[in-house]
Design an enzyme around this catalytic site. Structure first.
Site, PDB file in Angstrom:
ATOM      1  N   ARG A  45       0.842  -1.207   0.000  1.00  0.00           N
ATOM      2  CA  ARG A  45       0.000   0.000   0.000  1.00  0.00           C
ATOM      3  C   ARG A  45       0.870   1.246   0.000  1.00  0.00           C
ATOM      4  NH1 ARG A  45      -2.799  -3.385   3.677  1.00  0.00           N
ATOM      5  NH2 ARG A  45      -2.006  -2.277   5.517  1.00  0.00           N
ATOM      6  N   LYS A 136     -12.082  14.947   5.337  1.00  0.00           N
ATOM      7  CA  LYS A 136     -13.231  14.525   4.537  1.00  0.00           C
ATOM      8  C   LYS A 136     -14.137  13.605   5.354  1.00  0.00           C
ATOM      9  CE  LYS A 136     -13.929  11.066   1.958  1.00  0.00           C
ATOM     10  NZ  LYS A 136     -13.971   9.960   0.964  1.00  0.00           N
ATOM     11  N   GLU A 177     -19.160  15.925   2.207  1.00  0.00           N
ATOM     12  CA  GLU A 177     -19.447  15.018   1.088  1.00  0.00           C
ATOM     13  C   GLU A 177     -20.774  14.275   1.279  1.00  0.00           C
ATOM     14  OE1 GLU A 177     -17.617  11.097  -1.233  1.00  0.00           O
ATOM     15  OE2 GLU A 177     -16.380  12.148   0.228  1.00  0.00           O
ATOM     16  N   LYS A 222     -18.245  18.473  -1.570  1.00  0.00           N
ATOM     17  CA  LYS A 222     -17.915  17.367  -2.479  1.00  0.00           C
ATOM     18  C   LYS A 222     -19.191  16.577  -2.765  1.00  0.00           C
ATOM     19  CE  LYS A 222     -14.930  13.336  -3.149  1.00  0.00           C
ATOM     20  NZ  LYS A 222     -13.754  12.555  -2.690  1.00  0.00           N
TER      21      LYS A 222
END
Length: 341
Positions: A45, A136, A177, A222
């Site tokens: 990753r 976020k 979002e 968003k």
């Protein structure tokens, strides 16, 4: 760079630049790696994300910020440099996904509530100290002939507002979002239904942001685009653009500095075409750009394929896609440029 929320938010939606959403959970990136036959480990990753973050052509020219998963925020590159410093060196802003996922909502069959508010204030301080300057939180809105319910929209909007207020107190710009799913069950809804639900959702979200005393100048929206369901007929690019802009103009105050769209299950080219049509065709009071995950990464992931000798190929693929998204964010993307780039 200035530490004022307003200045950070403005930088996030700078003309021709957008956000790389590299905040896939360990489970999600594991599924992506399965498509290229790669085991998901902390090292793999790290290697994948370092490949993207060190793609200087893309990062310096087209990427304003990177949304990170918590693991990545604290990881070091192969040479010992923190990945946060790699991102900063490219001139981009590090950010962090802070919600802990959408869970089934009690008493609301088929709907979810996003969790992660407990202990968030303390986590935000840790993230700020680690270099994150924006965050976020994703609220998921299921759509069908009968969903969403008002209660589920209201609960997710309240969570988004509480998260945003905590972020701003911590000196972190919140990305708000609210995603109206295009690929949920059954995924057959019309674009008219998508428009109706998206407008209602955004109205409630901004009511809750106002009640929570969130500074609109220090946040980024968003949203999902107004688009028909995954299994429904496809509306034209012009129709998607017209309906999405109409909803935004009815619901999003001009004080918001920018809108960074999610791709939300669209193909790479669909997400690019829709953004370009909106930017080219309408006079907009906010900055408008992209905040894409798969729509920025799929080509790079396939080109890299988990092999060290393919790093340069992966970076070229990422740079090409980022350039196309940048053109879209300026209203200048054309299909024929895909082959020319």
């Amino acid at each position: 760079m200035s530490e004022r929320l307003e200045d950070i938010a403005a930088a996030m939606v700078a003309t021709g630049k957008g956000l790389l959403a590299a905040d896939e959970s360990t489970a999600t990136i594991g599924k992506r790696f399965e498509t290229i036959g790669l085991a998901s480990t902390e090292t793999s990753r790290r290697d994948y994300r370092e490949m993207l973050f060190r793609a200087d052509e893309a990062m310096k020219a087209y990427i304003s910020g990177v949304i990170l998963y918590e693991e990545t925020l604290f990881q070091k590159a192969a040479d010992g440099t923190s990945l946060v410093d790699v991102i900063r060196a490219a001139g981009a802003i590090p950010g962090i996904k802070v919600d802990t996922g959408a869970k089934p909502m009690a008493k609301f069959p088929g709907e979810t509530i996003t969790e992660g508010l407990d202990g968030l204030a303390a986590r935000l301080k840790t993230y700020y100290d680690a270099g994150a300057r924006f965050a976020k939180w994703r609220g998921v809105i299921s759509i069908s002939d009968t969903l969403p319910s008002f209660g589920a929209i209201k609960a997710n909007a309240q969570a988004l507002a509480r998260y945003a207020a905590l972020c701003q107190e911590a000196g972190i710009v919140p990305i708000v979002e609210p995603e109206v799913l295009m690929d949920g069950a059954p995924g057959t809804h019309s674009i008219e239904r998508s428009q109706e639900v998206t407008e209602l959702t955004l109205r409630i979200v901004f009511e809750e942001l106002n009640d929570a005393r969130v500074s609109l100048e220090g946040m980024i929206l968003k949203p999902s685009m107004v688009i028909d369901g995954k299994k429904a007929r496809k509306a034209s690019v012009a129709d998607v653009a017209e309906r999405t802009v109409a909803v935004l103009k009815r619901t999003v105050p001009s004080a918001v500095p920018g809108i960074a769209f999610l791709s939300g299950g669209q193909s790479t080219e669909e997400a690019t075409a829709h953004l370009s049509a909106m930017k080219a065709g309408y006079d907009l009071p906010w900055g408008m750009t992209f905040s894409y995950g798969r729509a920025l990464q799929t080509e790079a992931l396939n080109a890299w394929a988990g092999k060290p000798e393919n790093v340069a190929a992966g970076q070229r693929a990422f740079s090409h896609r980022a350039q196309m998204c940048s053109l879209a964010a300026k209203g200048g993307w054309k299909k024929e440029l895909e082959k020319a780039a």
